[in-house]
Design a protein around this motif. Structure first.
Motif, PDB file in Angstrom:
ATOM      1  N   ASN A  13       0.795  -1.236   0.000  1.00 19.14           N
ATOM      2  CA  ASN A  13       0.000   0.000   0.000  1.00 19.14           C
ATOM      3  C   ASN A  13       0.819   1.273   0.000  1.00 19.14           C
ATOM      4  O   ASN A  13       0.261   2.367  -0.002  1.00 19.14           O
ATOM      5  CB  ASN A  13      -0.901   0.019   1.252  1.00 19.14           C
ATOM      6  CG  ASN A  13      -2.265  -0.529   0.941  1.00 19.14           C
ATOM      7  OD1 ASN A  13      -2.593  -0.745  -0.220  1.00 19.14           O
ATOM      8  ND2 ASN A  13      -3.055  -0.748   1.971  1.00 19.14           N
ATOM      9  N   ILE A  14       2.152   1.141   0.043  1.00 18.13           N
ATOM     10  CA  ILE A  14       2.961   2.370   0.126  1.00 18.13           C
ATOM     11  C   ILE A  14       4.047   2.425  -0.963  1.00 18.13           C
ATOM     12  O   ILE A  14       5.055   3.104  -0.802  1.00 18.13           O
ATOM     13  CB  ILE A  14       3.571   2.565   1.536  1.00 18.13           C
ATOM     14  CG1 ILE A  14       4.544   1.440   1.894  1.00 18.13           C
ATOM     15  CG2 ILE A  14       2.478   2.667   2.588  1.00 18.13           C
ATOM     16  CD1 ILE A  14       5.356   1.748   3.151  1.00 18.13           C
ATOM     17  N   THR A  41       0.450  10.323   3.965  1.00 17.55           N
ATOM     18  CA  THR A  41       0.965   9.509   5.065  1.00 17.55           C
ATOM     19  C   THR A  41       1.120   8.061   4.603  1.00 17.55           C
ATOM     20  O   THR A  41       0.246   7.534   3.919  1.00 17.55           O
ATOM     21  CB  THR A  41       0.032   9.600   6.298  1.00 17.55           C
ATOM     22  OG1 THR A  41       0.584   8.834   7.344  1.00 17.55           O
ATOM     23  CG2 THR A  41      -1.353   9.107   6.021  1.00 17.55           C
ATOM     24  N   SER A  94      -4.454  14.206  -6.554  1.00 21.37           N
ATOM     25  CA  SER A  94      -4.675  13.563  -5.256  1.00 21.37           C
ATOM     26  C   SER A  94      -5.638  12.378  -5.392  1.00 21.37           C
ATOM     27  O   SER A  94      -6.065  11.815  -4.393  1.00 21.37           O
ATOM     28  CB  SER A  94      -5.196  14.573  -4.243  1.00 21.37           C
ATOM     29  OG  SER A  94      -6.381  15.158  -4.708  1.00 21.37           O
TER      30      SER A  94
HETATM   31  C1  LIG Z   1      -3.545   5.493  10.287  1.00 17.87           C
HETATM   32  C2  LIG Z   1      -3.521   5.738   8.803  1.00 17.87           C
HETATM   33  C3  LIG Z   1      -2.802   4.891   7.986  1.00 17.87           C
HETATM   34  C4  LIG Z   1      -2.770   5.102   6.607  1.00 17.87           C
HETATM   35  N1  LIG Z   1      -2.020   4.290   5.827  1.00 17.87           N
HETATM   36  C5  LIG Z   1      -1.978   4.511   4.508  1.00 17.87           C
HETATM   37  C6  LIG Z   1      -1.170   3.699   3.679  1.00 17.87           C
HETATM   38  O1  LIG Z   1      -0.446   2.821   4.154  1.00 17.87           O
HETATM   39  N2  LIG Z   1      -1.204   3.909   2.349  1.00 17.87           N
HETATM   40  C7  LIG Z   1      -1.961   4.882   1.794  1.00 17.87           C
HETATM   41  O2  LIG Z   1      -1.927   5.039   0.583  1.00 17.87           O
HETATM   42  N3  LIG Z   1      -2.732   5.694   2.560  1.00 17.87           N
HETATM   43  C8  LIG Z   1      -2.750   5.518   3.891  1.00 17.87           C
HETATM   44  N4  LIG Z   1      -3.510   6.327   4.685  1.00 17.87           N
HETATM   45  C9  LIG Z   1      -4.283   7.414   4.080  1.00 17.87           C
HETATM   46  C10 LIG Z   1      -5.779   7.126   4.055  1.00 17.87           C
HETATM   47  O3  LIG Z   1      -6.023   6.057   3.168  1.00 17.87           O
HETATM   48  C11 LIG Z   1      -6.479   8.416   3.618  1.00 17.87           C
HETATM   49  O4  LIG Z   1      -6.320   9.363   4.635  1.00 17.87           O
HETATM   50  C12 LIG Z   1      -7.972   8.212   3.368  1.00 17.87           C
HETATM   51  O5  LIG Z   1      -8.179   7.243   2.382  1.00 17.87           O
HETATM   52  C13 LIG Z   1      -8.599   9.521   2.916  1.00 17.87           C
HETATM   53  O6  LIG Z   1      -8.010   9.911   1.697  1.00 17.87           O
HETATM   54  P1  LIG Z   1      -8.291  11.328   1.013  1.00 17.87           P
HETATM   55  O7  LIG Z   1      -7.725  12.349   1.912  1.00 17.87           O
HETATM   56  O8  LIG Z   1      -7.578  11.268  -0.294  1.00 17.87           O
HETATM   57  O9  LIG Z   1      -9.759  11.454   0.831  1.00 17.87           O
HETATM   58  C14 LIG Z   1      -3.509   6.155   6.044  1.00 17.87           C
HETATM   59  C15 LIG Z   1      -4.204   7.022   6.894  1.00 17.87           C
HETATM   60  C16 LIG Z   1      -4.190   6.833   8.255  1.00 17.87           C
HETATM   61  C17 LIG Z   1      -4.919   7.822   9.135  1.00 17.87           C
END
Ligand SMILES: Cc1cc2nc3c(=O)[nH]c(=O)nc-3n(C[C@H](O)[C@H](O)[C@H](O)COP(=O)(O)O)c2cc1C
Length: 181
Positions: free
Chosen positions: A72-73, A119, A153
């Protein structure tokens, strides 16, 4: 960069802050990086402990190594840089709350500067991430905040979470639980 000449502009820019996963080649200037770090530094924290320490990661090979730690990253490799958010590992709940506060500040500051921010969490591979960055194992490193010029985004992942947000009607009660106006 969003044009901000009024309070409504600023509020709209903050409302639009989104996780960025599609970066383009380029850099973040030293001035912008320092602005973001300065905004981060002034985040509030439990008992004003300011438990965060920041590692600025600019080496592309290191970003690539970090990006391999979870499917996922993978997009971490495309960012111009990342700020690793390191905590002492002494109070899990307080530090997690403080991490959320400082993360969101970094995202807002980046958005107002026209820079993408996202993040990336290491989850079960936190220990490997700590080794890569030379962080003592007893400390906490949940995440890095990636920064850089960006394309969009929009979430490119076919299996990513559903976009958008719940309506206020679904989220808000008035006075007591479940009470609507
Ligand atoms: C605790 C946490 C872990 C996250 N981990 C990942 C991650 O590993 N990979 C990723 O692409 N986004 C990650 N995110 C981002 C979330 O997927 C993102 O904030 C949410 O889908 C809303 O996306 P938007 O701001 O584009 O609408 C994480 C967010 C949080 C709060």
């Amino acid at each position: 960069m969003p044009e901000i000449t009024s309070t409504p502009d600023a509020l709209e820019a903050i409302r639009k802050v989104r996780q960025v996963r599609q970066y383009e080649p380029g850099t973040v200037s030293e001035t912008d990086l320092n602005t973001i770090l300065e905004i981060a530094r002034w985040s509030g924290s439990s008992r004003n402990t300011q438990p965060w320490r920041f590692i600025v990661v600019e080496d592309k090979d290191v970003l690539a190594k970090l990006s391999e730690l979870r499917p996922n990253i993978t997009w971490v490799a495309e960012g111009a840089m990342a700020i690793a958010l390191v905590f002492p590992g002494e109070n899990e709940v307080h530090e997690a709350y403080d991490e959320g506060r400082v993360s969101e500040r970094i995202m807002i500051a980046a958005e107002l500067l026209g820079i993408g921010a996202g993040t990336a969490w290491f989850a079960e591979n936190e220990n490997v991430a700590k080794e890569i960055l030379g962080i003592p194992q007893e400390m906490t490193l949940h995440s890095v905040m990636v920064l850089g010029p960006y394309v969009t985004s929009k979430d490119p992942r076919p299996t990513g979470p559903k976009p958008g947000r719940k309506s206020l009607d679904e989220l808000v009660s008035y006075g007591t639980w479940g009470q609507k106006r």
